[in-house]
Design an enzyme around this catalytic site. Structure first.
Site, PDB file in Angstrom:
ATOM      1  N   SER A 106       0.835  -1.195   0.000  1.00 52.80           N
ATOM      2  CA  SER A 106       0.000   0.000   0.000  1.00 52.80           C
ATOM      3  C   SER A 106       0.875   1.253   0.000  1.00 52.80           C
ATOM      4  CB  SER A 106      -0.968  -0.046   1.189  1.00 52.80           C
ATOM      5  OG  SER A 106      -1.989   0.904   1.053  1.00 52.80           O
ATOM      6  N   HIS A 111      -4.036  -1.900  -4.519  1.00 52.78           N
ATOM      7  CA  HIS A 111      -5.467  -2.190  -4.261  1.00 52.78           C
ATOM      8  C   HIS A 111      -6.301  -2.071  -5.533  1.00 52.78           C
ATOM      9  CE1 HIS A 111      -4.157  -1.945  -0.158  1.00 52.78           C
ATOM     10  NE2 HIS A 111      -3.973  -0.646  -0.198  1.00 52.78           N
TER      11      HIS A 111
END
Length: 252
Positions: free
Chosen positions: A126, A161
């Site tokens: 992330s 993501h």
């Protein structure tokens, strides 16, 4: 830059229970019992996140450590010595923009660039994937937006993501189409991508459905994405990544 390696992770101890991505990552460390330092800066050095890292990596054949910056105890010399001694630097998720500000305040950005040059494997999930690129898509400012001041150790842009947050794919593709972001790499959750000297050399996935993508302008005002072949971790399968990227035989 030369000799540098970066691994982008779409999972790991933060989200997965099988440990496959973290095992894959350690398999690319330069030492048989690597020193692995966790930087939890993006989460504000959240204690629970640190505990999960230590629990996950204490069970592996490595030497785990944590570098907190919000309660920093090392002076500049000790900080440099600690980071440059690592075989792997693992950056956690959280707020990418805030993390970069804190790193620059403490000089960690420069130390990571030096570690990269010396062959330390830099990686993360992330925010810990976004930070290595020139630019990325982030929710650091609330709604998804372009972040333009990454460390730039990895040329181009990154979007994590890609499959798990509905707005990520259209936001990233639109930004690449308009030139707000350069061409780059998008990762579904559960995947990993290894870059050597800025060149993608390997992709892996925990499930056959999850992929790493190359996203580029299509020359007609839009963008195009290519799903790249990848080894399914836990299976003896490896596809030709070089061919998928249009590279000649023998290229990584």
């Amino acid at each position: 830059m030369s000799g540098g390696r970066v691994a982008l992770l779409g999972g790991g101890f933060s989200t997965d229970t099988d440990g496959l991505l973290d095992d894959w990552l350690l398999g690319h460390a330069r030492a048989p019992r690597p020193r692995v330092c966790f930087l939890p800066t993006a989460s504000g050095d959240a204690p629970g996140y640190v505990e999960r890292f230590l629990a996950a990596f204490a069970a592996r054949d490595c030497e785990p450590s944590v570098l907190p910056l919000f309660s920093r105890k090392l002076d500049d010399d000790a900080l440099r010595t600690s980071l440059l001694a690592q075989d792997v630097v693992y950056v956690g998720g959280g707020n990418t923009a805030d993390m970069l500000v804190v790193w620059r305040r403490h000089g960690v950005d420069r130390l990571l660039a030096e570690a990269y040059e010396r062959g330390t494997l830099l990686c993360g999930i992330s925010a810990g994937a976004n930070c290595w690129a020139e630019r990325s898509v982030t929710d650091s400012f609330g709604p998804l937006a372009v972040l333009s001041d990454g460390l730039g150790l990895l040329p181009g842009s990154v979007c994590p993501h890609y499959d798990s947050e509905p707005d990520r794919r259209p936001t990233y593709r639109d930004a690449v189409a308009t030139g707000a972001l350069p061409a780059g790499w998008a990762l579904d959750d559960g995947t990993g991508a290894l870059f050597e000297d800025g060149r993608l050399t390997r992709t892996v996935t925990r499930t056959p459905q999850a992929r790493v993508y190359r996203v580029e302008p299509d020359g007609r005002g839009g963008s195009e994405e290519r799903a790249l072949p990848g080894e399914v971790l836990g299976e003896d399968v490896r596809e030709d990544l070089g061919e998928a990227l249009g590279q000649p035989p023998g290229c990584g």
